[in-house]
Structures are given as structure tokens and as C-alpha cells.
Design a protein around this motif. Structure first.
Motif, PDB file in Angstrom:
ATOM      1  N   VAL A   1      -8.654 -77.163 -69.481  1.00  0.00           N
ATOM      2  CA  VAL A   1      -8.800 -78.605 -69.275  1.00  0.00           C
ATOM      3  C   VAL A   1     -10.036 -78.855 -68.403  1.00  0.00           C
ATOM      4  N   ASP A   2     -10.892 -79.773 -68.806  1.00  0.00           N
ATOM      5  CA  ASP A   2     -12.081 -80.118 -68.031  1.00  0.00           C
ATOM      6  C   ASP A   2     -11.656 -81.015 -66.865  1.00  0.00           C
ATOM      7  N   PRO A   3     -11.657 -80.517 -65.629  1.00  0.00           N
ATOM      8  CA  PRO A   3     -11.144 -81.311 -64.514  1.00  0.00           C
ATOM      9  C   PRO A   3     -11.993 -82.535 -64.191  1.00  0.00           C
ATOM     10  N   TYR A   4     -13.294 -82.474 -64.468  1.00  0.00           N
ATOM     11  CA  TYR A   4     -14.141 -83.643 -64.206  1.00  0.00           C
ATOM     12  C   TYR A   4     -13.880 -84.745 -65.221  1.00  0.00           C
ATOM     13  N   ALA A   5     -13.822 -84.358 -66.501  1.00  0.00           N
ATOM     14  CA  ALA A   5     -13.541 -85.362 -67.543  1.00  0.00           C
ATOM     15  C   ALA A   5     -12.192 -86.014 -67.292  1.00  0.00           C
ATOM     16  N   LEU A   6     -11.225 -85.220 -66.859  1.00  0.00           N
ATOM     17  CA  LEU A   6      -9.892 -85.746 -66.590  1.00  0.00           C
ATOM     18  C   LEU A   6      -9.918 -86.710 -65.404  1.00  0.00           C
ATOM     19  N   ALA A   7     -10.673 -86.357 -64.352  1.00  0.00           N
ATOM     20  CA  ALA A   7     -10.763 -87.225 -63.171  1.00  0.00           C
ATOM     21  C   ALA A   7     -11.441 -88.547 -63.508  1.00  0.00           C
ATOM     22  N   VAL A   8     -12.475 -88.507 -64.338  1.00  0.00           N
ATOM     23  CA  VAL A   8     -13.160 -89.739 -64.749  1.00  0.00           C
ATOM     24  C   VAL A   8     -12.233 -90.580 -65.626  1.00  0.00           C
ATOM     25  N   GLU A   9     -11.560 -89.923 -66.559  1.00  0.00           N
ATOM     26  CA  GLU A   9     -10.655 -90.628 -67.475  1.00  0.00           C
ATOM     27  C   GLU A   9      -9.547 -91.361 -66.719  1.00  0.00           C
ATOM     28  N   HIS A  10      -9.078 -90.782 -65.628  1.00  0.00           N
ATOM     29  CA  HIS A  10      -7.984 -91.390 -64.864  1.00  0.00           C
ATOM     30  C   HIS A  10      -8.477 -92.259 -63.709  1.00  0.00           C
ATOM     31  N   GLY A  11      -9.781 -92.503 -63.656  1.00  0.00           N
ATOM     32  CA  GLY A  11     -10.325 -93.412 -62.653  1.00  0.00           C
ATOM     33  C   GLY A  11     -10.351 -92.862 -61.243  1.00  0.00           C
ATOM     34  N   LEU A  12     -10.290 -91.530 -61.102  1.00  0.00           N
ATOM     35  CA  LEU A  12     -10.317 -90.940 -59.760  1.00  0.00           C
ATOM     36  C   LEU A  12     -11.731 -90.868 -59.197  1.00  0.00           C
ATOM     37  N   THR A  13     -12.702 -90.796 -60.076  1.00  0.00           N
ATOM     38  CA  THR A  13     -14.101 -90.813 -59.663  1.00  0.00           C
ATOM     39  C   THR A  13     -14.889 -91.535 -60.751  1.00  0.00           C
ATOM     40  N   PRO A  14     -15.888 -92.339 -60.396  1.00  0.00           N
ATOM     41  CA  PRO A  14     -16.610 -93.103 -61.414  1.00  0.00           C
ATOM     42  C   PRO A  14     -17.585 -92.228 -62.198  1.00  0.00           C
ATOM     43  N   ARG A  15     -17.780 -92.563 -63.450  1.00  0.00           N
ATOM     44  CA  ARG A  15     -18.817 -91.902 -64.232  1.00  0.00           C
ATOM     45  C   ARG A  15     -20.172 -92.258 -63.619  1.00  0.00           C
ATOM     46  N   THR A  16     -21.091 -91.313 -63.563  1.00  0.00           N
ATOM     47  CA  THR A  16     -22.349 -91.549 -62.867  1.00  0.00           C
ATOM     48  C   THR A  16     -23.508 -90.888 -63.598  1.00  0.00           C
ATOM     49  N   ASP A  17     -24.698 -91.457 -63.439  1.00  0.00           N
ATOM     50  CA  ASP A  17     -25.923 -90.858 -63.966  1.00  0.00           C
ATOM     51  C   ASP A  17     -26.535 -89.883 -62.970  1.00  0.00           C
ATOM     52  N   HIS A  18     -25.972 -89.811 -61.770  1.00  0.00           N
ATOM     53  CA  HIS A  18     -26.457 -88.870 -60.764  1.00  0.00           C
ATOM     54  C   HIS A  18     -26.240 -87.440 -61.280  1.00  0.00           C
ATOM     55  N   PRO A  19     -27.127 -86.488 -60.926  1.00  0.00           N
ATOM     56  CA  PRO A  19     -26.969 -85.101 -61.389  1.00  0.00           C
ATOM     57  C   PRO A  19     -25.607 -84.493 -61.080  1.00  0.00           C
ATOM     58  N   VAL A  20     -24.923 -84.995 -60.051  1.00  0.00           N
ATOM     59  CA  VAL A  20     -23.608 -84.436 -59.726  1.00  0.00           C
ATOM     60  C   VAL A  20     -22.637 -84.574 -60.901  1.00  0.00           C
ATOM     61  N   GLY A  21     -22.829 -85.621 -61.719  1.00  0.00           N
ATOM     62  CA  GLY A  21     -21.944 -85.849 -62.850  1.00  0.00           C
ATOM     63  C   GLY A  21     -22.133 -84.857 -63.976  1.00  0.00           C
ATOM     64  N   ALA A  22     -23.293 -84.225 -64.039  1.00  0.00           N
ATOM     65  CA  ALA A  22     -23.580 -83.261 -65.122  1.00  0.00           C
ATOM     66  C   ALA A  22     -23.423 -81.820 -64.664  1.00  0.00           C
ATOM     67  N   LEU A  23     -23.249 -81.603 -63.378  1.00  0.00           N
ATOM     68  CA  LEU A  23     -23.340 -80.246 -62.845  1.00  0.00           C
ATOM     69  C   LEU A  23     -22.254 -79.318 -63.387  1.00  0.00           C
ATOM     70  N   LEU A  24     -21.008 -79.756 -63.412  1.00  0.00           N
ATOM     71  CA  LEU A  24     -19.949 -78.869 -63.894  1.00  0.00           C
ATOM     72  C   LEU A  24     -20.218 -78.441 -65.335  1.00  0.00           C
ATOM     73  N   SER A  25     -20.577 -79.385 -66.172  1.00  0.00           N
ATOM     74  CA  SER A  25     -20.853 -79.072 -67.574  1.00  0.00           C
ATOM     75  C   SER A  25     -22.029 -78.110 -67.702  1.00  0.00           C
ATOM     76  N   ASP A  26     -23.084 -78.337 -66.915  1.00  0.00           N
ATOM     77  CA  ASP A  26     -24.259 -77.466 -66.969  1.00  0.00           C
ATOM     78  C   ASP A  26     -23.933 -76.053 -66.507  1.00  0.00           C
ATOM     79  N   ILE A  27     -23.108 -75.943 -65.461  1.00  0.00           N
ATOM     80  CA  ILE A  27     -22.714 -74.612 -64.979  1.00  0.00           C
ATOM     81  C   ILE A  27     -21.882 -73.908 -66.035  1.00  0.00           C
ATOM     82  N   ARG A  28     -20.960 -74.629 -66.639  1.00  0.00           N
ATOM     83  CA  ARG A  28     -20.097 -74.044 -67.665  1.00  0.00           C
ATOM     84  C   ARG A  28     -20.915 -73.551 -68.865  1.00  0.00           C
ATOM     85  N   ASP A  29     -21.991 -74.256 -69.199  1.00  0.00           N
ATOM     86  CA  ASP A  29     -22.847 -73.833 -70.316  1.00  0.00           C
ATOM     87  C   ASP A  29     -23.630 -72.567 -69.980  1.00  0.00           C
ATOM     88  N   ALA A  30     -23.882 -72.339 -68.688  1.00  0.00           N
ATOM     89  CA  ALA A  30     -24.738 -71.224 -68.285  1.00  0.00           C
ATOM     90  C   ALA A  30     -23.978 -70.010 -67.761  1.00  0.00           C
TER      91      ALA A  30
END
Length: 310
Positions: free
Chosen positions: A76-105
């Protein structure tokens, strides 16, 4: 104050919520049900297998708060789940892409999340496989990683922090990244080295207690952000079965919490840490409500290390 202290037939969510309320009560912290239950409900029955820990900190920044952290399913993607449930806002800041980028690498062994019982969702943790720790140079090349990681490679090398990382923490609330090294120099970090490294990144002069914990540290981690070319904070962590046995004086709040926890379950494991700041330092205690043998891999400790941590 650990799962070993009692059991119940209630759902994993209710069991953990009750433990969180109890832990918060020991610190006179009022647990915010509307902040905590939505986080627990996201994972439901999976909480029964999670490693769970509580963390408290000293200083004004941590006053009136208790953190809870637990491991989450890898599928389960914990960031996608947190955004989906409104626990943290979706953002264009690099912090929003970091988990996905790390997982790809990089290979990921497990995830975890961190939240305050008062202020809600904070962090996601990524644990790398014990036999496949990740090189600093590889992590620094990830597009959304704070540039300060790459700019600090010589700093890490100069002070013997090691070339590999076992754990990363992404703080969505404060937009910072924690990078954990599990390879301290033999004999820990010498006082002169601690003084020098803190001075180099504009931190306050360390106390004698910080110097002592630096000697005993099983690991060190740094905090980075996207706005500064330097390390923002440095933390030394000591693993122990009884923080009161360490050769440092505990903060009264921390000591009171430790005594309550050990009275309920003498086998509880702890991590005691000291973190630098430009205007001083603060201390953090992590106690494990539910421990599993795999935690030693997360902490990069050998079997038996907690029996004689110093």
C-alpha cells in the motif's frame, strides 16, 4: 504500556487507540480522537502485525505532544493513502514526489508512518533492505531529494558517518527529510568530532550529555530541507533496555515516562536520542509498544546489542 502488559479481543484499531490514550495520559497530553482514529482506521486489521512505538521529546517544540509510529503494509502506498484520506494536502513541492522517486530508484523493505496524538499525521518512513543499504551518491541523484544531501557528502565522509543509508523519513508537515546512517565509527563519535561537525553546520555548542551520547551512539541521523545547502539538524541515538541506566541525566518528564513503561513491561526496548539545534539541543525517547525481531534490522543492530548497548 506495551502489548505484553495485556491483551484483548477488541479490534486492532481499538486496542492500539487505547494504548495511545494511556501513553498520552502519562504525559498529561490529551489525545485528539479525531486526529488519531482516521489514521488507525486506514490500516485496520493490519495494525495487529505492525511494529508500534511511542516517542516523546523535550523542549518547547515538543511540549504537549506524543508521537506514535507504526509499520505499514508494503503493498500500500502510504503517501497516496494519506492524501486520499485528507491527512496531508497534495502538493507541487518536491516533498510530494520524493517517496515515489525513491521507490522508482531503490528497493524498499518496509514503510512506516508517524503522527502526533494532538497534531496528527507527520511523516512516512522508508526502510531499505539490511543487505542492500543505499549509497548516499545514489540517493542524492534522485530528482526530488533536497540538494543539500549531495552537497553534504564530503561532510558525511569527513566525520565517518558511512557511505550508506538504511532509513529515510519524509516529514510532510515541515518539508524535511531525515537520513539515517547506521555505521558510526568504532567507539562512537569522539567529543572533538561532535563539536567540530556541529560548529560546521552552525549548531549550538554541545553539552557534556550530548558528547557522552555521541560516544555511545549506535547510529546518527541528519535532517535536511530544500531551502538550505547545509544539514539542518544532527541527532545521535542510543539503544537500551533501560534509559535510566545510561550515564546521562534524563529529563524529568522522560524519566517519569520510562518508569511507568518499565513497571508495566520490564522487557520494553528503548531508543534515547539527542538532537542539535542552532539555539541548543533537545532529547527524544522512543519506547516500543510492540517489538519484533525485525526491528534490529531496521536499526542495523546485531542480535544482543540491546543487552549491552553501551
Amino acid at each position: 504500556m506495551s502489548e505484553a502488559a495485556g491483551s484483548t479481543e477488541e479490534s486492532p484499531v481499538h486496542v492500539l487507540y487505547a494504548a495511545i490514550e494511556e501513553a498520552a495520559g502519562l504525559l498529561d497530553v490529551e489525545c485528539a480522537r479525531d486526529k488519531v482514529l482516521p489514521i488507525l482506521d486506514m490500516y485496520g486489521d493490519a495494525l495487529a502485525q505492525a511494529v508500534v512505538a511511542f516517542r516523546l521529546g523535550t523542549g518547547r517544540k515538543h511540549e504537549g505532544e506524543l508521537d506514535c509510529r507504526f509499520t505499514t503494509p508494503l503493498d500500500v502506498d502510504p503517501y497516496a493513502l494519506a492524501v486520499e484520506h485528507g491527512l496531508t494536502p497534495r502538493t507541487d513541492h518536491p516533498v510530494g514526489a520524493l517517496l515515489s522517486d525513491i521507490r522508482d530508484a531503490c528497493p524498499i523493505d518496509s514503510y512506516g508512518i508517524d503522527f502526533g496524538v494532538v497534531r496528527g499525521f507527520k511523516k512516512i518512513w522508508l526502510v531499505f533492505p539490511r543487505n542492500d543499504l543505499q549509497a548516499i551518491s545514489k540517493l542524492a541523484a534522485i530528482p526530488s531529494m533536497p540538494p543539500s544531501l549531495g552537497k553534504s557528502i564530503e561532510f558525511f565522509d569527513r566525520y565517518g558517518m558511512g557511505e550508506t543509508v538504511g532509513l529515510l523519513g519524509i516529514d510532510y508537515k515541515h518539508k524535511t527529510v531525515n537520513v539515517y546512517f547506521g555505521e558510526p565509527p568504532t567507539g562512537g563519535f569522539a567529543p572533538d568530532a561532535v563539536r567540530s561537525m556541529l560548529r560546521e553546520v552552525d549548531q549550538a555548542e554541545p553539552s557534556d550529555q550530548m558528547l557522552e551520547l555521541g560516544r555511545q551512539a549506535f547510529g546518527i541521523y541528519v535532517t535536511l530541507n530544500w531551502d538550505s545547502p547545509k544539514v539542518e539538524r544532527i541527532c545521535f541515538a542510543v539503544a537500551t533496555e533501560d534509559p535510566t541506566s545510561l550515564s546521562v541525566q534524563l529529563d524529568p518528564k522522560v524519566e517519569r515516562f520510562v518508569k511507568h513503561v518499565l513497571a508495566a513491561d520490564p522487557t520494553t526496548k528503548f531508543v534515547y536520542a539527542v538532537a542539535s539545534q542552532p539555539d541548543g539541543e533537545y532529547y527524544k525517547l522512543q519506547s516500543y509498544y510492540r517489538w519484533q525481531s525485525g526491528v534490529l534490522d531496521i536499526m542495523q543492530l546485531e542480535d544482543g546489542a540491546l543487552d549491552n548497548p553501551v
